[in-house]
Design a protein around this motif. Structure first.
Motif, PDB file in Angstrom:
ATOM      1  N   ALA A  27       0.851  -1.190   0.000  1.00 41.88           N
ATOM      2  CA  ALA A  27       0.000   0.000   0.000  1.00 41.88           C
ATOM      3  C   ALA A  27       0.884   1.238   0.000  1.00 41.88           C
ATOM      4  O   ALA A  27       2.045   1.202   0.448  1.00 41.88           O
ATOM      5  CB  ALA A  27      -0.933   0.005   1.203  1.00 41.88           C
ATOM      6  N   TYR A  28       0.321   2.334  -0.490  1.00 46.28           N
ATOM      7  CA  TYR A  28       1.068   3.587  -0.604  1.00 46.28           C
ATOM      8  C   TYR A  28       0.848   4.442   0.634  1.00 46.28           C
ATOM      9  O   TYR A  28      -0.294   4.643   1.079  1.00 46.28           O
ATOM     10  CB  TYR A  28       0.607   4.349  -1.850  1.00 46.28           C
ATOM     11  N   MET A  38       2.703  -3.484   4.939  1.00 43.65           N
ATOM     12  CA  MET A  38       1.875  -3.899   6.068  1.00 43.65           C
ATOM     13  C   MET A  38       0.634  -3.022   6.201  1.00 43.65           C
ATOM     14  O   MET A  38       0.626  -1.870   5.762  1.00 43.65           O
ATOM     15  CB  MET A  38       2.686  -3.848   7.370  1.00 43.65           C
ATOM     16  N   PRO A  39      -0.463  -3.572   6.800  1.00 42.88           N
ATOM     17  CA  PRO A  39      -1.646  -2.756   7.065  1.00 42.88           C
ATOM     18  C   PRO A  39      -1.356  -1.766   8.202  1.00 42.88           C
ATOM     19  O   PRO A  39      -0.258  -1.823   8.777  1.00 42.88           O
ATOM     20  CB  PRO A  39      -2.697  -3.801   7.459  1.00 42.88           C
ATOM     21  N   PRO A  40      -2.288  -0.859   8.539  1.00 39.20           N
ATOM     22  CA  PRO A  40      -3.688  -0.870   8.101  1.00 39.20           C
ATOM     23  C   PRO A  40      -3.878  -0.301   6.694  1.00 39.20           C
ATOM     24  O   PRO A  40      -3.320   0.743   6.366  1.00 39.20           O
ATOM     25  CB  PRO A  40      -4.386   0.009   9.144  1.00 39.20           C
ATOM     26  N   PHE A  41      -4.649  -1.024   5.880  1.00 37.89           N
ATOM     27  CA  PHE A  41      -4.991  -0.573   4.549  1.00 37.89           C
ATOM     28  C   PHE A  41      -6.319   0.180   4.588  1.00 37.89           C
ATOM     29  O   PHE A  41      -7.136  -0.011   5.497  1.00 37.89           O
ATOM     30  CB  PHE A  41      -5.119  -1.759   3.591  1.00 37.89           C
ATOM     31  N   CYS A  42      -6.538   1.027   3.575  1.00 36.82           N
ATOM     32  CA  CYS A  42      -7.796   1.766   3.466  1.00 36.82           C
ATOM     33  C   CYS A  42      -8.969   0.798   3.395  1.00 36.82           C
ATOM     34  O   CYS A  42      -8.905  -0.248   2.726  1.00 36.82           O
ATOM     35  CB  CYS A  42      -7.773   2.650   2.222  1.00 36.82           C
ATOM     36  N   ASN A  51      -5.385   1.898  -2.905  1.00 35.18           N
ATOM     37  CA  ASN A  51      -4.125   1.285  -2.473  1.00 35.18           C
ATOM     38  C   ASN A  51      -3.360   2.157  -1.473  1.00 35.18           C
ATOM     39  O   ASN A  51      -2.153   2.003  -1.308  1.00 35.18           O
ATOM     40  CB  ASN A  51      -3.234   0.984  -3.679  1.00 35.18           C
ATOM     41  N   TRP A  52      -4.059   3.060  -0.775  1.00 37.21           N
ATOM     42  CA  TRP A  52      -3.403   3.886   0.237  1.00 37.21           C
ATOM     43  C   TRP A  52      -3.578   3.262   1.622  1.00 37.21           C
ATOM     44  O   TRP A  52      -4.511   2.490   1.857  1.00 37.21           O
ATOM     45  CB  TRP A  52      -3.975   5.302   0.222  1.00 37.21           C
ATOM     46  N   ILE A  53      -2.693   3.604   2.526  1.00 37.92           N
ATOM     47  CA  ILE A  53      -2.807   3.149   3.899  1.00 37.92           C
ATOM     48  C   ILE A  53      -3.815   4.010   4.649  1.00 37.92           C
ATOM     49  O   ILE A  53      -4.152   5.121   4.227  1.00 37.92           O
ATOM     50  CB  ILE A  53      -1.458   3.151   4.636  1.00 37.92           C
TER      51      ILE A  53
END
Length: 321
Positions: A27-28, A38-42, A51-53
């Motif tokens: 993720a970006y 690694m997460p947290p992902f959106c 694809n942003w955190i």
């Protein structure tokens, strides 16, 4: 736009990647301007491919949280069109973030987005008091091409729409400064003239015969607000074209050096001259494939002066104007 390093292997990553080439999720992080594994992902990752955190598990990312209204999912193609629209928004927000607009260090107001699908009636895109309204239907290539031809516009993409409408919002923020308004009116005219009447006159009569000598597009001639939005959008086009050329390691004698950063370039005229020369070269490459010019515009001396003015103000974004 930059080409990013793979945090868990070899090779590079493009701005819209959700995974590495071997399928590992990434993720970006827009604050670090880097991909992380690694997460947290959106929370919108699964629904629209964001694809942003996110700041925490189950939360929206910095871009998605700006969307107050999502499109009606019962309208055909609303969700895939919304996904493409949000991707364009993320791209433009990251561009502007290079000048510190809408990042945590920017204390000013953020835009609020209304992302609307088109049912029986078309959606009028625009900006008002910080709210940006976007028709997600224009992410459909057929609809975008049809309207581009109908309106005789040489360039019409969702990234272009985002840059134009967000530029209206940037003017709204900058207009809080009297010195900005004074300089703006000297170059673009008085924005207090009737907007609706100006647009009606434009659509009924078309642009003035000599519009190419003063404006980047015919639509820019309709009203000072549209002249600003078109010029600011073009400043973003040109800066990103130059940045992408450098990131892709494309050579050109105009580039000062191979690590030159257009977003930290303080000389506005230098930036515009380099970017405009790059567009000529890339247009030539497009023609080799029988494609339309990437940047089908000519910069008159007056238009260049307006671009310089816009750059002089937008690069101050870190100050939170």
């Amino acid at each position: 736009m930059l080409v990013f390093s793979n945090p868990i292997g070899s090779g590079g990553l493009w701005f819209d990647n959700l995974t590495t080439s071997d399928g590992m999720p990434v993720a970006y992080d827009p604050q670090a301007r880097a991909f992380v594994p690694m997460p947290p992902f959106c929370i919108n990752r699964e629904r629209i491919g964001c694809n942003w955190i996110a700041p925490e598990e189950g939360a929206f990312c910095r871009s998605c949280v700006m969307t107050a209204l999502a499109p009606d999912p019962t309208i055909q193609n609303a969700i895939p069109n919304w996904a493409a629209t949000e991707a364009a928004k993320r791209w433009v927000l990251d561009n502007l973030g290079r000048w510190h607009w809408f990042r945590p260090e920017d204390p000013g107001t953020r835009p609020v987005f209304h992302m609307l699908a088109e049912g029986l009636m078309p959606v009028q895109m625009g900006h008002g008091n910080g709210v940006v309204t976007i028709s997600v239907a224009e992410a459909d290539p057929l609809i975008s091409t049809t309207r581009r031809k109908a309106l005789d516009e040489p360039y019409r993409t969702m990234i272009g729409h985002m840059r134009h409408e967000i530029s209206h919002m940037l003017w709204w923020r900058l207009s809080l400064r009297e010195d900005f308004l004074t300089e703006f009116r000297e170059r673009f005219g008085d924005e207090r003239i009737d907007y609706a009447a100006s647009l009606q006159r434009h659509y009924e009569n078309g642009p003035p015969a000599e519009w190419r000598q003063r404006y980047l597009t015919s639509y820019a001639s309709a009203h000072p607000h549209e002249d600003w939005a078109e010029t600011a959008a073009h400043l973003l086009h040109l800066t990103d074209i130059a940045d992408s050329a450098v990131a892709s390691e494309l050579g050109s004698p105009e580039l000062p050096h191979h690590k030159w950063d257009p977003y930290t370039e303080m000389d506005s005229e230098r930036l515009i001259n380099i970017a405009s020369q790059l567009t000529v070269r890339v247009n030539h490459v497009n023609r080799s494939m029988g494609l339309s010019d990437l940047y089908p515009f000519t910069l008159s001396p007056v238009a260049r002066e307006k671009l310089v003015f816009v750059h002089d103000w937008l690069k101050r974004g870190a100050q939170g104007w």
